[in-house]
Motif scaffolding. Structure first.
Motif, PDB file in Angstrom:
ATOM      1  N   HIS A 294     -56.034  20.841   5.311  1.00  0.00           N
ATOM      2  CA  HIS A 294     -55.313  20.124   6.355  1.00  0.00           C
ATOM      3  C   HIS A 294     -54.446  18.995   5.783  1.00  0.00           C
ATOM      4  O   HIS A 294     -54.824  18.348   4.799  1.00  0.00           O
ATOM      5  CB  HIS A 294     -56.300  19.540   7.366  1.00  0.00           C
ATOM      6  N   PRO A 296     -52.107  15.581   7.329  1.00  0.00           N
ATOM      7  CA  PRO A 296     -51.750  14.775   8.509  1.00  0.00           C
ATOM      8  C   PRO A 296     -50.245  14.556   8.615  1.00  0.00           C
ATOM      9  O   PRO A 296     -49.772  13.442   8.885  1.00  0.00           O
ATOM     10  CB  PRO A 296     -52.498  13.467   8.252  1.00  0.00           C
ATOM     11  N   SER A 328     -49.169  17.478  12.143  1.00  0.00           N
ATOM     12  CA  SER A 328     -50.319  18.031  11.418  1.00  0.00           C
ATOM     13  C   SER A 328     -50.110  19.526  11.178  1.00  0.00           C
ATOM     14  O   SER A 328     -49.448  20.212  11.958  1.00  0.00           O
ATOM     15  CB  SER A 328     -51.614  17.806  12.195  1.00  0.00           C
ATOM     16  N   TYR A 330     -51.920  23.078   8.618  1.00  0.00           N
ATOM     17  CA  TYR A 330     -52.995  23.524   7.730  1.00  0.00           C
ATOM     18  C   TYR A 330     -52.686  24.911   7.205  1.00  0.00           C
ATOM     19  O   TYR A 330     -51.790  25.613   7.681  1.00  0.00           O
ATOM     20  CB  TYR A 330     -54.332  23.544   8.475  1.00  0.00           C
TER      21      TYR A 330
END
Length: 364
Positions: A294, A296, A328, A330
């Protein structure tokens, strides 16, 4: 159109995730040592399919098994059988179950089965979630590992407790074990020990072991006999499934014993990611060979960083990035054979570059 990230990954010298490219060579390798006179299966019968079904049933510790062309078909049928047996068209599973988010409501549209969603989207199902269900259900489905939240797992003790509760209360327990093999090193259990807790089990042959396609549904003889009827109704009895079966058997034999190696490599790789600025893994310490990474920051901000790292170092970290919000994103990592082939110096250099570029762009 191919993305810049995919293009950079394809041109990289090394790639960290997976077993290798999914191309025709995967099928050619599986058939390399197969006698050309081996008879194909025909509409679900024949030595090539029956021997494989018996082999995997024994591996899973179940009485019988049947080979399906897809896990989607296998699992919808399993849940339908359990609902019919109890005469209750209702099942329970996680909000991010494959059946809920990837199958176009097939369970509901084809079978009129209603669903009860347990736990919230960020964690696995626990015993309290099952005990506190306000509605009666015919079957509870557990996915091990829970892919959409980074491959998280309940404890083995939790599985045992849920299994005991379900059996005591007349609830069938089905295992979405698409990646069952990958969780065995964490649990330190055999496949049959885990599957003994469940009434029915689904196992994929392309996810962890890299076959072409196909799945097994395993359980006791009456359940499997009924599943074969539904397989025919679904059009799953193709005239021949042997390309999938032979490749499944080949890669099962080749890779099923390597899951502990993939698991240890995943934990090592997660440490590299977690040492980089504004990068974190879910779970922090993987419990299988898969986890999520992940950031941010937005996908639009992170993708150029990853592309630059890959081009500078020749190490393909990942080829796909998904947005989870405006700020965000991922990607998913699944470790296979390729990671072991990458020189450690190259891996370390790639993450030094990732850390440096992340700090340069976001440290202010």
């Amino acid at each position: 159109m191919i993305s810049a990230l995919q293009e950079a990954f394809n041109k990289s010298t090394y790639q960290l995730p997976g077993h290798g490219r999914r191309n025709v060579q995967v099928l050619k390798e599986a058939f390399e040592n197969i006698d050309g006179q081996v008879d194909s299966d025909i509409y679900g019968t024949g030595k090539v399919i029956e021997d494989f079904q018996d082999k995997i049933a024994a591996f899973l510790g179940k009485e019988k098994a049947v080979f399906f062309p897809s896990g989607t078909m296998a699992q919808q049928i399993a849940l339908r059988i359990w609902c019919d047996e109890k005469r209750l068209q209702k099942v329970a599973y996680h909000p991010l179950s494959h059946l809920e988010i990837h199958e176009e409501d097939g369970l509901k549209e084809l079978h009129n089965i209603k669903t009860v969603l347990l736990a919230d989207e960020k964690r696995v199902i626990e015993l309290d979630d099952v005990v506190s269900m306000e509605e009666d259900v015919a079957c509870l489905l557990l996915e091990l590992p829970q892919r959409e939240i980074g491959g998280q797992l309940p404890s083995y003790e939790t599985l045992v407790a849920i299994s005991k509760y379900c059996r005591k209360n007349g609830i069938k327990l089905h295992l979405d074990g698409a990646r069952l093999l990958e969780v065995l090193p964490f649990y330190e259990k055999t496949a049959s020990e885990v599957c003994e807790l469940f009434d029915s089990v689904y196992l994929s042959f392309y996810k962890g072991i890299g076959g072409i396609a196909g799945a097994i549904l395993a359980g006791e003889e009456p359940f499997i006999s009924e599943s074969k009827v539904w397989k025919r109704r679904y059009g799953g009895d193709l005239i021949s499934l042997y390309p999938y079966i032979i490749s499944a058997d080949h890669y099962f034999n080749q890779k099923s014993h390597k899951m502990a190696e993939y698991y240890e490599n995943a934990k090592e790789l997660a440490v590299f990611f977690n040492t980089c600025y504004h990068v974190s893994t879910l779970p922090e310490i993987p419990v299988s060979n898969m986890f999520h990474v992940h950031f941010p920051h937005s996908k639009e901000e992170i993708e150029p960083v990853l592309v630059e790292v890959i081009r500078e170092t020749g190490v393909g970290i990942m080829n796909n990035l998904k947005a989870t919000g405006e700020s965000s994103c991922y990607f998913e990592v699944s470790i296979g054979d390729r990671y072991q082939e990458v020189p450690k110096a190259a891996v370390k250099n790639a993450f030094l570059q990732l850390d440096r570029l992340m700090k340069n762009k976001f440290s202010f």
